[in-house]
Design a protein around this motif. Sequence first.
Motif, mmCIF file in Angstrom:
data_model
loop_
_atom_site.group_PDB
_atom_site.id
_atom_site.type_symbol
_atom_site.label_atom_id
_atom_site.label_comp_id
_atom_site.label_asym_id
_atom_site.label_seq_id
_atom_site.Cartn_x
_atom_site.Cartn_y
_atom_site.Cartn_z
ATOM 1 N N GLU A 14 0.858 -1.179 0.000
ATOM 2 C CA GLU A 14 0.000 0.000 0.000
ATOM 3 C C GLU A 14 0.889 1.222 0.000
ATOM 4 O OE1 GLU A 14 -3.071 0.168 2.932
ATOM 5 O OE2 GLU A 14 -3.551 -1.963 2.668
ATOM 6 N N VAL A 15 0.593 2.145 -0.916
ATOM 7 C CA VAL A 15 1.387 3.359 -1.063
ATOM 8 C C VAL A 15 0.434 4.529 -1.234
ATOM 9 C CG1 VAL A 15 3.077 4.547 -2.496
ATOM 10 C CG2 VAL A 15 3.241 2.081 -2.198
ATOM 11 N N GLU A 16 0.667 5.589 -0.467
ATOM 12 C CA GLU A 16 -0.139 6.793 -0.618
ATOM 13 C C GLU A 16 0.416 7.597 -1.790
ATOM 14 O OE1 GLU A 16 -1.312 10.835 1.817
ATOM 15 O OE2 GLU A 16 -0.552 9.122 2.919
ATOM 16 N N ILE A 17 -0.463 8.000 -2.694
ATOM 17 C CA ILE A 17 -0.022 8.790 -3.845
ATOM 18 C C ILE A 17 -0.700 10.152 -3.806
ATOM 19 C CG2 ILE A 17 0.463 6.802 -5.299
ATOM 20 C CD1 ILE A 17 -2.197 7.338 -6.708
ATOM 21 N N LYS A 18 -0.021 11.125 -4.372
ATOM 22 C CA LYS A 18 -0.547 12.487 -4.427
ATOM 23 C C LYS A 18 -0.911 12.801 -5.869
ATOM 24 C CE LYS A 18 2.182 13.964 -0.508
ATOM 25 N NZ LYS A 18 3.230 14.846 -0.013
ATOM 26 N N ALA A 19 -1.860 12.045 -6.400
ATOM 27 C CA ALA A 19 -2.324 12.223 -7.774
ATOM 28 C C ALA A 19 -3.744 11.674 -7.860
ATOM 29 C CB ALA A 19 -1.414 11.483 -8.752
ATOM 30 N N SER A 20 -4.447 12.104 -8.864
ATOM 31 C CA SER A 20 -5.794 11.582 -9.066
ATOM 32 C C SER A 20 -5.695 10.143 -9.572
ATOM 33 C CB SER A 20 -6.543 12.431 -10.098
ATOM 34 O OG SER A 20 -5.934 12.299 -11.379
ATOM 35 N N ALA A 21 -6.766 9.405 -9.421
ATOM 36 C CA ALA A 21 -6.796 8.024 -9.918
ATOM 37 C C ALA A 21 -6.566 7.995 -11.425
ATOM 38 C CB ALA A 21 -8.133 7.377 -9.565
#
Length: 70
Positions: A14-21
């Motif tokens: 699991e990785v938090e991303i700072k972008a839209s899907a």
Amino acid sequence: MAGASSLVGKLETEVEIKASAEKFHHMIAGRPHHVSKATPGKIQGCELHEGDWGKVGSIVIWNYVHGKST
């Protein structure tokens, strides 16, 4: 001398991303070679082994760091 070995399997995290899907899907599906630029400490790169970038059924080889990151 023993023959070359290869590891085959599934890796999940699991990785938090700072972008839209939508942007994430566009990068993974169409430009997976950009993933290493977005995550240089984890993903070292990838190579297209068979098929075409972004096409179903293509084979991509991922080079990644497992465990401690740099």
